[in-house]
Design an enzyme around this catalytic site. Structure first.
Site, short mmCIF file in Angstrom:
data_model
loop_
_atom_site.label_atom_id
_atom_site.label_comp_id
_atom_site.label_asym_id
_atom_site.label_seq_id
_atom_site.Cartn_x
_atom_site.Cartn_y
_atom_site.Cartn_z
N ASP A 148 -26.05 21.38 -11.59
CA ASP A 148 -26.79 21.36 -10.46
C ASP A 148 -26.25 20.32 -9.35
O ASP A 148 -25.51 19.40 -10.02
CB ASP A 148 -28.09 21.28 -10.82
CG ASP A 148 -29.14 21.91 -9.85
OD1 ASP A 148 -28.71 22.07 -8.65
OD2 ASP A 148 -30.34 21.87 -10.00
N ARG A 194 -39.94 30.63 -7.79
CA ARG A 194 -38.56 30.91 -8.13
C ARG A 194 -38.20 31.55 -9.43
O ARG A 194 -36.86 32.23 -9.78
CB ARG A 194 -37.56 29.72 -7.83
CG ARG A 194 -37.69 28.97 -6.69
CD ARG A 194 -37.10 27.57 -6.59
NE ARG A 194 -35.89 27.57 -6.97
CZ ARG A 194 -35.05 26.43 -7.01
NH1 ARG A 194 -35.73 25.18 -7.27
NH2 ARG A 194 -33.97 26.60 -7.41
N HIS A 213 -34.99 16.86 -8.46
CA HIS A 213 -34.47 16.18 -6.92
C HIS A 213 -34.78 14.67 -6.92
O HIS A 213 -34.02 14.03 -6.44
CB HIS A 213 -34.90 16.79 -5.90
CG HIS A 213 -34.41 18.40 -5.71
ND1 HIS A 213 -34.98 19.33 -6.44
CD2 HIS A 213 -33.24 18.83 -4.96
CE1 HIS A 213 -34.12 20.55 -6.14
NE2 HIS A 213 -33.31 20.28 -5.39
N ARG A 255 -30.37 30.70 2.16
CA ARG A 255 -29.36 29.91 3.21
C ARG A 255 -29.15 30.98 4.50
O ARG A 255 -28.75 30.46 5.49
CB ARG A 255 -28.11 29.49 2.23
CG ARG A 255 -28.73 28.66 1.23
CD ARG A 255 -29.67 27.50 1.47
NE ARG A 255 -29.82 26.58 0.16
CZ ARG A 255 -30.92 25.99 -0.12
NH1 ARG A 255 -31.84 25.96 0.80
NH2 ARG A 255 -30.90 25.14 -1.17
#
Length: 609
Positions: free
Chosen positions: A329, A213, A256, A152
């Site tokens: 999350d 990841r 997601h 980010r």
């Protein structure tokens, strides 16, 4: 009923916690260990602070929320409009005053992370708003800065190779150093909680959401790297967060957009998924993030782990002995919203054992859902206090109570310094993995093979990039003395694009082609075949998952970089030119494309010059 005192006395109480932390002593020393006395004194002060909070403030302390804008009080009009639409507030300061949130999460798409000075100003504005409340408490500002494909905070901050690249390097010292340096840069701009490292063991090559990841597929190796990175971050006063408990490494569904089901047995969970989380706990991890996954062997109710008391309290708290913060999350993900309404999800998460509620899709609905549960007695005030104490302990431990603001003068001394960037480059060189090198094609010499075509996929760039992968790689090779032609063909090249690339390749001494998660029937494979047919030697670079080589058996050489960020592509260029030795070793196996039961390249495979 709460006994109110003046805001000045509350600030004094906050300062008293800081003083206790700074001196390591308490006013009630007893003949026990100094650490125990320090902890007891600190907790007494924190509980005193909690006692002054209203129910509304207590509920707010449990939420970590997004907010649009580069400024806490003066965002752009488009960001004001987005905040009003999403949350009914204009800016971060109004969000904090209205909902008393205990944390803020920064996102690039929310315009929170333009540059280090802007981020520091935003962080200080958020802290001023937190300390202006009736019960003044600094906020825990967080972000997802995993490095690699999830960043980010981008340039000019130092960006490191991601987890699977570090796994290929295999150095715990490098993982620790990455955490320490990256943590120091986050600290300098006011971010005190990082949702990293990923502690998932990626045993499924088709995993759409974890992949690179993860540090790899070997539980013990992942555990060692997780522990080292945790220690690195927390040595720089950053609350590290291991994710996604109880383990998200064996799924073919992205949480997601849906709810994955993990079919591991309890024994397989103990052997595969648990070791990295055990290692994180042993390393003193501040926070652990939950997964929106069903895990029937751990909880047959089919509730996602985020809402599962058997998993979060029974296993994580009671069996593993974890006493730190449990954070969900994002509550906006579909995996946690399929079964219950957005008003019930935060309530069930708290009842399961969660402490921080991350980024609900509708804050008012979530916040009021918790308030209704408290008013009805479904959640007791004592239960809120338990979670708030854990969150405040992290805030105290990471220096927020002592030092809520950041000094912008630290930025130039800390963020993206020459020594930090050089360290990242050296680490990246140790992670680049050479999988194939037929007829000693690599390294290439600018004297023998001057003209290069750099071609291939240019996926959307994470914050760790200054441009498309072909452009970054082409520039790096040009600086190393090659004459480079760059041609972006995308992740799904058309027949016309493929023909055009092949035509250019006929006049080249060698072709460098970047591939992105190619598979059977993928047009990227047709591109590589056309480049090979053009006659020039072809060097293939897997710029995300390393499995591409299984579908591209005829290339002259193949590298894996595990991401397409600048630091990894520059390292790949140096390896191609022979300026660096390829030292990476596969942290995951690569199966044969025609027979996945057979391993083409095992864990540990990697060639050298």
């Amino acid at each position: 009923m709460h006994h109110r005192t003046s805001r000045r006395s509350l600030l004094t109480a906050t300062a008293a916690v800081a003083a206790t932390a700074a001196t390591g002593t308490t006013a009630h020393a007893e003949p026990r260990s100094r650490d125990h006395d320090h902890g007891q004194g600190r907790d007494r002060q924190l509980k005193r602070l909690i006692a002054h909070m209203s129910i509304e403030e207590k509920i707010g302390q449990l939420f970590v929320m997004r907010v649009y804008g580069h400024s806490a009080t003066d965002p752009d009009q488009a960001d004001i409009d987005a905040n009003l639409t999403d949350m009914g507030v204009r800016d971060a300061a109004e969000l904090i005053a209205t909902y008393h949130v205990g944390g803020i999460i920064y996102f690039t798409w929310a315009h929170n992370t333009r540059d280090p000075y802007q981020i520091a100003d935003l962080s200080n504005g958020i802290q001023r708003a937190g300390l202006a409340q009736h019960t003044p408490v600094p906020l825990l500002i967080a972000t997802d800065q995993e490095h690699g494909i999830v960043c980010r905070v981008g340039y000019p901050a130092t960006l490191f190779p991601g987890a699977m690249a570090l796994g290929a390097g295999g150095s715990r010292d490098d993982a620790y150093l990455m955490g320490r340096i990256a943590g120091s840069e986050l600290d300098a701009i006011g971010i005190r909680q990082n949702y990293s490292p990923d502690a998932d063991v990626n045993v499924n090559p088709a995993n759409p959401v974890i992949g690179v990841r993860s540090f790899g597929s070997e539980p013990d190796a992942v555990a060692r790297m997780v522990a080292a990175e945790v220690q690195g971050y927390q040595s720089s006063r950053i609350a590290s967060t291991a994710k996604h408990f109880p383990g998200h490494g064996d799924t073919a569904v992205d949480s997601h957009t849906g709810i994955p089901v993990i079919t591991h047995t309890r024994e397989e969970w103990e052997r595969i998924d648990a070791p990295p989380f055990r290692a994180a706990i042993a390393a003193g991890i501040d926070s652990i993030m939950t997964a929106h996954i069903q895990f029937p062997a751990l909880d047959p109710s089919n509730d996602p782990a985020t809402l599962s008391r058997p998993i979060l309290t029974g296993i994580l708290r009671e069996e593993l002995g974890y006493q730190g913060v449990v954070i969900t999350d994002s509550l906006g993900m579909q995996g946690v919203r399929d079964k219950y309404g957005d008003d019930r999800v935060p309530v069930l998460a708290l009842k399961a054992g969660v402490d921080q509620l991350l980024n609900p899709p509708d804050l008012a609905t979530a916040w009021n859902g918790v308030r209704s549960a408290v008013e009805s007695g479904e959640i007791t005030e004592e239960r809120l206090d338990e979670s708030i104490l854990r969150v405040l302990q992290v805030k105290e431990r990471r220096g927020l109570l002592q030092r809520p603001y950041v000094d912008a003068r630290r930025i130039d001394r800390t963020v993206g310094t020459r020594s930090h960037l050089a360290t990242a480059d050296r680490i990246a060189e140790r992670t680049t993995t050479l999988l194939v090198n037929r007829a000693a094609l690599l390294p290439l010499s600018p004297r023998r093979r001057t003209n290069l075509l750099v071609v291939g996929a240019d996926p959307a760039s994470p914050s760790g990039t200054t441009g498309p992968p072909t452009t970054v790689l082409g520039k790096a090779l040009t600086e190393l003395g090659f004459a480079v032609t760059v041609l972006s063909t995308g992740t799904s090249p058309t027949a016309e694009t493929i023909d055009a690339a092949a035509a250019v390749a006929t006049d080249m001494d060698a072709v460098i082609v970047g591939t992105y998660n190619t598979g059977p029937g993928d047009p990227q494979g047709r591109l590589v075949a056309a480049l090979l047919a053009a006659g020039a030697p072809v060097v293939q670079i897997a710029i995300r998952n390393p499995y591409d080589i299984a579908y591209l058996p005829d290339v002259g050489a193949a590298l894996a970089t595990y991401s397409w960020t600048d630091v990894e592509l520059r390292a790949a260029a140096r390896v191609i030119a022979g300026r660096a030795e390829p030292r990476g070793r596969l942290p995951v196996p690569i199966q044969r494309a025609d027979d996945p039961a057979q391993v083409l390249y095992p864990v540990g495979h990697g060639l050298s010059y």
